[in-house]
Design a protein around this motif. Structure first.
Motif, mmCIF file in Angstrom:
data_model
loop_
_atom_site.group_PDB
_atom_site.id
_atom_site.type_symbol
_atom_site.label_atom_id
_atom_site.label_comp_id
_atom_site.label_asym_id
_atom_site.label_seq_id
_atom_site.Cartn_x
_atom_site.Cartn_y
_atom_site.Cartn_z
ATOM 1 N N GLU A 181 -41.910 44.692 35.492
ATOM 2 C CA GLU A 181 -42.417 45.071 36.797
ATOM 3 C C GLU A 181 -43.825 45.617 36.654
ATOM 4 N N THR A 182 -44.542 45.607 37.760
ATOM 5 C CA THR A 182 -45.877 46.190 37.810
ATOM 6 C C THR A 182 -45.796 47.441 38.676
ATOM 7 N N ARG A 183 -46.353 48.543 38.141
ATOM 8 C CA ARG A 183 -46.388 49.805 38.890
ATOM 9 C C ARG A 183 -47.839 50.218 39.081
ATOM 10 N N LEU A 184 -48.079 50.955 40.146
ATOM 11 C CA LEU A 184 -49.417 51.475 40.389
ATOM 12 C C LEU A 184 -49.561 52.835 39.716
ATOM 13 N N GLU A 242 -34.434 51.752 34.407
ATOM 14 C CA GLU A 242 -34.247 51.440 35.812
ATOM 15 C C GLU A 242 -35.601 51.105 36.427
ATOM 16 N N SER A 243 -35.575 50.318 37.459
ATOM 17 C CA SER A 243 -36.814 49.977 38.159
ATOM 18 C C SER A 243 -37.491 51.260 38.630
ATOM 19 N N GLU A 288 -28.699 43.527 36.998
ATOM 20 C CA GLU A 288 -29.097 42.124 37.122
ATOM 21 C C GLU A 288 -29.166 41.476 35.739
ATOM 22 N N PRO A 289 -28.018 41.136 35.144
ATOM 23 C CA PRO A 289 -28.044 40.503 33.822
ATOM 24 C C PRO A 289 -28.764 39.150 33.867
ATOM 25 N N LEU A 290 -29.354 38.792 32.744
ATOM 26 C CA LEU A 290 -30.055 37.515 32.624
ATOM 27 C C LEU A 290 -29.253 36.585 31.717
ATOM 28 N N ASN A 291 -29.271 35.306 32.025
ATOM 29 C CA ASN A 291 -28.506 34.344 31.231
ATOM 30 C C ASN A 291 -29.280 33.776 30.053
ATOM 31 N N VAL A 320 -50.152 48.563 36.374
ATOM 32 C CA VAL A 320 -49.697 48.682 34.993
ATOM 33 C C VAL A 320 -48.426 47.855 34.810
ATOM 34 N N PRO A 321 -48.449 46.882 33.874
ATOM 35 C CA PRO A 321 -47.247 46.078 33.622
ATOM 36 C C PRO A 321 -46.281 46.796 32.678
ATOM 37 N N TYR A 322 -44.999 46.697 32.978
ATOM 38 C CA TYR A 322 -43.952 47.294 32.153
ATOM 39 C C TYR A 322 -42.900 46.248 31.811
ATOM 40 N N PHE A 323 -42.407 46.301 30.586
ATOM 41 C CA PHE A 323 -41.220 45.548 30.182
ATOM 42 C C PHE A 323 -40.058 46.519 30.274
#
Length: 160
Positions: A116-119, A134-135, A29-32, A125-128
């Motif tokens: 994304e946020t993971r449990l 990968e997700s 999912e590239p970002l512009n 927990v927020p991740y960049f």
């Protein structure tokens, strides 16, 4: 109007600093706009006396280089993995806040890209996500970064 803009303020060793991390070249999912927007922020901060470190996930195109030419950041780096981003963040924190006698007066960490946020148990927990993450796995744990900043009583703001 353009005639009212102030001249750039020179960065000082004890002045404010910023590290801006932007990723756009994600395989799925590239970002512009993440890098373009971050370059605009880098130029605005540099114009206002910040010592800016810009981290992107690939070489800058001609337009991005032209946008940075007017007010270049102190440092431009490429990092495509979370480990590389983590290492650059650690280096930046040490360089600008490690020596209390030569500490910057204020720091700004900014991330632009997928996150994304993971449990972790009951804790969110927020991740960049760096380009090669990968997700669900990898990524820069922003809670860990906040802990590094908080333990040292550093005057740093984290924007995601």
């Amino acid at each position: 109007s353009a005639g009212l803009s102030a001249p750039p303020v020179a960065a000082r060793p004890d002045g404010p600093v910023a590290i801006l991390v932007a990723a756009k070249n994600y395989p799925q999912e590239p970002l512009n706009n993440s890098v373009d927007s971050t370059i605009k922020l880098a130029a605005a901060l540099a114009r206002n006396g910040y010592g800016v470190t810009l981290v992107t996930d690939g070489p800058l195109d001609e337009q991005a280089q032209a946008d940075l030419a007017a007010v270049p950041p102190e440092d431009v780096r490429v990092a495509v993995t979370a480990a590389e981003v983590d290492g650059l963040l650690d280096d930046w924190l040490t360089r600008h806040f490690g020596d209390k006698r030569k500490r910057a007066c204020f720091g700004l960490c900014c991330f632009s890209g997928h996150g994304e946020t993971r449990l972790d148990g009951a804790t969110k927990v927020p991740y960049f996500l760096a380009r090669d993450d990968e997700s669900g796995s990898g990524g820069v744990n922003l809670n860990r970064l906040k802990c590094k900043i908080g333990k040292s009583w550093l005057p740093v703001v984290l924007l995601v």
